[in-house]
Design a protein around this motif. Structure first.
Motif, PDB file in Angstrom:
ATOM      1  N   GLY A  38       0.795  -1.214   0.000  1.00  0.00           N
ATOM      2  CA  GLY A  38       0.000   0.000   0.000  1.00  0.00           C
ATOM      3  C   GLY A  38       0.829   1.267   0.000  1.00  0.00           C
ATOM      4  N   GLN A  39       2.003   1.244  -0.587  1.00  0.00           N
ATOM      5  CA  GLN A  39       2.884   2.404  -0.562  1.00  0.00           C
ATOM      6  C   GLN A  39       2.406   3.536  -1.451  1.00  0.00           C
ATOM      7  OE1 GLN A  39       5.507   2.958   1.414  1.00  0.00           O
ATOM      8  NE2 GLN A  39       4.971   1.063   2.421  1.00  0.00           N
ATOM      9  N   GLY A  40       1.705   3.248  -2.526  1.00  0.00           N
ATOM     10  CA  GLY A  40       1.299   4.308  -3.426  1.00  0.00           C
ATOM     11  C   GLY A  40       0.099   3.897  -4.250  1.00  0.00           C
ATOM     12  N   ILE A  41      -0.377   4.840  -5.059  1.00  0.00           N
ATOM     13  CA  ILE A  41      -1.523   4.592  -5.916  1.00  0.00           C
ATOM     14  C   ILE A  41      -1.092   4.661  -7.373  1.00  0.00           C
ATOM     15  CG2 ILE A  41      -3.194   5.473  -4.242  1.00  0.00           C
ATOM     16  CD1 ILE A  41      -3.212   8.113  -5.740  1.00  0.00           C
ATOM     17  N   THR A  42      -1.952   4.186  -8.253  1.00  0.00           N
ATOM     18  CA  THR A  42      -1.702   4.281  -9.683  1.00  0.00           C
ATOM     19  C   THR A  42      -2.419   5.518 -10.205  1.00  0.00           C
ATOM     20  OG1 THR A  42      -1.504   1.900  -9.912  1.00  0.00           O
ATOM     21  CG2 THR A  42      -1.994   3.138 -11.906  1.00  0.00           C
ATOM     22  N   VAL A  43      -1.665   6.393 -10.851  1.00  0.00           N
ATOM     23  CA  VAL A  43      -2.231   7.625 -11.400  1.00  0.00           C
ATOM     24  C   VAL A  43      -2.137   7.542 -12.914  1.00  0.00           C
ATOM     25  CG1 VAL A  43      -2.036  10.134 -11.516  1.00  0.00           C
ATOM     26  CG2 VAL A  43      -1.527   8.953  -9.385  1.00  0.00           C
ATOM     27  N   LYS A  44      -3.255   7.842 -13.569  1.00  0.00           N
ATOM     28  CA  LYS A  44      -3.266   7.868 -15.033  1.00  0.00           C
ATOM     29  C   LYS A  44      -3.985   9.124 -15.483  1.00  0.00           C
ATOM     30  CE  LYS A  44      -7.391   5.010 -15.315  1.00  0.00           C
ATOM     31  NZ  LYS A  44      -7.967   3.794 -15.861  1.00  0.00           N
ATOM     32  N   ASP A  74      -1.612   8.914 -27.889  1.00  0.00           N
ATOM     33  CA  ASP A  74      -2.894   9.538 -27.579  1.00  0.00           C
ATOM     34  C   ASP A  74      -2.784  10.535 -26.422  1.00  0.00           C
ATOM     35  OD1 ASP A  74      -4.250   8.021 -29.525  1.00  0.00           O
ATOM     36  OD2 ASP A  74      -4.365   6.320 -28.153  1.00  0.00           O
ATOM     37  N   GLY A  75      -1.559  10.791 -25.945  1.00  0.00           N
ATOM     38  CA  GLY A  75      -1.348  11.718 -24.845  1.00  0.00           C
ATOM     39  C   GLY A  75      -1.608  11.108 -23.476  1.00  0.00           C
ATOM     40  N   ASN A  76      -1.768   9.777 -23.410  1.00  0.00           N
ATOM     41  CA  ASN A  76      -2.069   9.101 -22.148  1.00  0.00           C
ATOM     42  C   ASN A  76      -0.798   8.692 -21.419  1.00  0.00           C
ATOM     43  OD1 ASN A  76      -4.892   9.147 -22.639  1.00  0.00           O
ATOM     44  ND2 ASN A  76      -4.655   7.403 -24.005  1.00  0.00           N
ATOM     45  N   TYR A  77      -0.907   8.588 -20.096  1.00  0.00           N
ATOM     46  CA  TYR A  77       0.199   8.118 -19.266  1.00  0.00           C
ATOM     47  C   TYR A  77      -0.362   7.328 -18.093  1.00  0.00           C
ATOM     48  CZ  TYR A  77      -1.076  11.652 -15.861  1.00  0.00           C
ATOM     49  OH  TYR A  77      -1.768  12.389 -14.937  1.00  0.00           O
ATOM     50  N   VAL A  78       0.465   6.445 -17.527  1.00  0.00           N
ATOM     51  CA  VAL A  78       0.127   5.684 -16.320  1.00  0.00           C
ATOM     52  C   VAL A  78       1.396   5.587 -15.488  1.00  0.00           C
ATOM     53  CG1 VAL A  78      -0.644   3.488 -15.369  1.00  0.00           C
ATOM     54  CG2 VAL A  78      -1.629   4.310 -17.505  1.00  0.00           C
ATOM     55  N   ILE A  79       1.316   6.010 -14.215  1.00  0.00           N
ATOM     56  CA  ILE A  79       2.459   5.911 -13.305  1.00  0.00           C
ATOM     57  C   ILE A  79       2.003   5.135 -12.076  1.00  0.00           C
ATOM     58  CG2 ILE A  79       4.177   7.150 -11.949  1.00  0.00           C
ATOM     59  CD1 ILE A  79       3.824   9.524 -13.771  1.00  0.00           C
ATOM     60  N   ASN A  80       2.725   4.078 -11.737  1.00  0.00           N
ATOM     61  CA  ASN A  80       2.411   3.247 -10.577  1.00  0.00           C
ATOM     62  C   ASN A  80       3.184   3.710  -9.352  1.00  0.00           C
ATOM     63  OD1 ASN A  80       0.710   1.489 -12.074  1.00  0.00           O
ATOM     64  ND2 ASN A  80       2.535   0.510 -12.890  1.00  0.00           N
ATOM     65  N   ASN A  81       2.682   3.349  -8.184  1.00  0.00           N
ATOM     66  CA  ASN A  81       3.348   3.613  -6.901  1.00  0.00           C
ATOM     67  C   ASN A  81       3.586   5.095  -6.643  1.00  0.00           C
ATOM     68  OD1 ASN A  81       3.562   1.515  -5.193  1.00  0.00           O
ATOM     69  ND2 ASN A  81       5.588   0.874  -5.858  1.00  0.00           N
ATOM     70  N   VAL A  82       2.584   5.904  -6.883  1.00  0.00           N
ATOM     71  CA  VAL A  82       2.682   7.339  -6.632  1.00  0.00           C
ATOM     72  C   VAL A  82       2.115   7.619  -5.241  1.00  0.00           C
ATOM     73  CG1 VAL A  82       1.931   9.624  -7.401  1.00  0.00           C
ATOM     74  CG2 VAL A  82       2.412   7.837  -9.077  1.00  0.00           C
ATOM     75  N   PRO A  83       2.855   8.300  -4.371  1.00  0.00           N
ATOM     76  CA  PRO A  83       2.289   8.666  -3.071  1.00  0.00           C
ATOM     77  C   PRO A  83       1.056   9.552  -3.257  1.00  0.00           C
ATOM     78  CG  PRO A  83       4.659   9.023  -3.092  1.00  0.00           C
ATOM     79  CD  PRO A  83       4.256   8.702  -4.499  1.00  0.00           C
ATOM     80  N   SER A  84       0.055   9.382  -2.401  1.00  0.00           N
ATOM     81  CA  SER A  84      -1.203  10.118  -2.583  1.00  0.00           C
ATOM     82  C   SER A  84      -1.032  11.629  -2.379  1.00  0.00           C
ATOM     83  CB  SER A  84      -2.270   9.580  -1.631  1.00  0.00           C
ATOM     84  OG  SER A  84      -1.838   9.709  -0.301  1.00  0.00           O
ATOM     85  N   ASP A  85       0.059  12.056  -1.751  1.00  0.00           N
ATOM     86  CA  ASP A  85       0.295  13.483  -1.553  1.00  0.00           C
ATOM     87  C   ASP A  85       1.379  14.027  -2.481  1.00  0.00           C
ATOM     88  OD1 ASP A  85       2.380  12.109  -0.405  1.00  0.00           O
ATOM     89  OD2 ASP A  85       2.512  13.396   1.360  1.00  0.00           O
ATOM     90  N   SER A 103      -3.255  14.692  -4.678  1.00  0.00           N
ATOM     91  CA  SER A 103      -4.305  14.775  -3.656  1.00  0.00           C
ATOM     92  C   SER A 103      -5.185  13.532  -3.605  1.00  0.00           C
ATOM     93  CB  SER A 103      -5.181  16.010  -3.889  1.00  0.00           C
ATOM     94  OG  SER A 103      -4.401  17.173  -3.871  1.00  0.00           O
ATOM     95  N   GLY A 104      -4.572  12.356  -3.768  1.00  0.00           N
ATOM     96  CA  GLY A 104      -5.296  11.102  -3.663  1.00  0.00           C
ATOM     97  C   GLY A 104      -6.098  10.715  -4.897  1.00  0.00           C
TER      98      GLY A 104
END
Length: 138
Positions: A38-44, A74-85, A103-104
Motif C-alpha cells: 500500500g505504498q502508493g496509488i496508480t495515477v493515469k 494519444d497523450g495518455n500516461y500511467v504511473i504506478n506507486n505514486v504517493p497520494s500526496d 491529492s489522492g
C-alpha cells in the motif's frame, strides 16, 4: 543430535504455543503485506494542448523522485506507486511546465499551454542578412 523430524516438530510446537497461534501469525503477515503493497496509488490521465489535441512525448515526473514517464500517441500516461500526496510535473518543449498535486486522485488530466515568447533569429539569404521576428500567438 536432533533430526529433521524433531526440528519440524519443534517449529510446529512453536506455532501452536505462540501467544496468538496461527491466527496471530496470519494477522501479522497481513498487516506487514498491506503496508508493503500500500505504498502508493496508480495515477493515469491525458495530456492535451490548448486545442484539446494530445501532446505526444510530454514528460510526466513525480516531483522529488526519478519516477515518471512520457505520454503515448494519444497523450495518455500511467504511473504506478505514486504517493497520494505527491506532485506531478508536466513539461514539453514549447509549452509552460505545470505542477499538479495528486491529492489522492487516480485520474489527473492536464491541458498544457503554449509558451508565448518572442523569438529573435537572423537568417542569411544569398549573402545578405535579414532579421526575422517570430511571435507565438494563440
Amino acid at each position: 543430535m536432533k533430526t529433521d523430524v524433531d526440528k519440524n516438530r519443534c517449529f510446529r510446537n512453536l506455532l501452536y504455543r505462540a501467544p496468538f497461534g496461527k491466527l496471530g501469525l496470519l494477522l501479522a503477515f497481513l498487516i506487514v503485506a498491506s503496508h508493503l503493497w500500500g505504498q502508493g496509488i496508480t495515477v493515469k490521465g491525458r495530456v492535451t494542448d490548448a486545442d484539446d489535441a494530445p501532446v505526444i512525448g510530454a514528460s510526466v515526473l513525480v516531483e522529488g523522485t526519478e519516477s515518471g514517464m512520457i505520454t503515448d500517441l494519444d497523450g495518455n500516461y500511467v504511473i504506478n506507486n505514486v504517493p497520494s500526496d505527491a506532485v506531478l510535473v508536466f513539461s514539453y518543449v514549447g509549452m509552460v511546465t505545470q505542477k499538479v498535486a495528486v491529492s489522492g486522485r487516480h485520474v489527473v488530466n492536464v491541458k498544457l499551454e503554449d509558451d508565448n515568447v518572442l523569438l529573435d533569429e537572423t537568417v542569411v539569404i544569398g549573402g545578405r542578412a535579414q532579421r526575422i521576428y517570430l511571435r507565438n500567438t494563440k
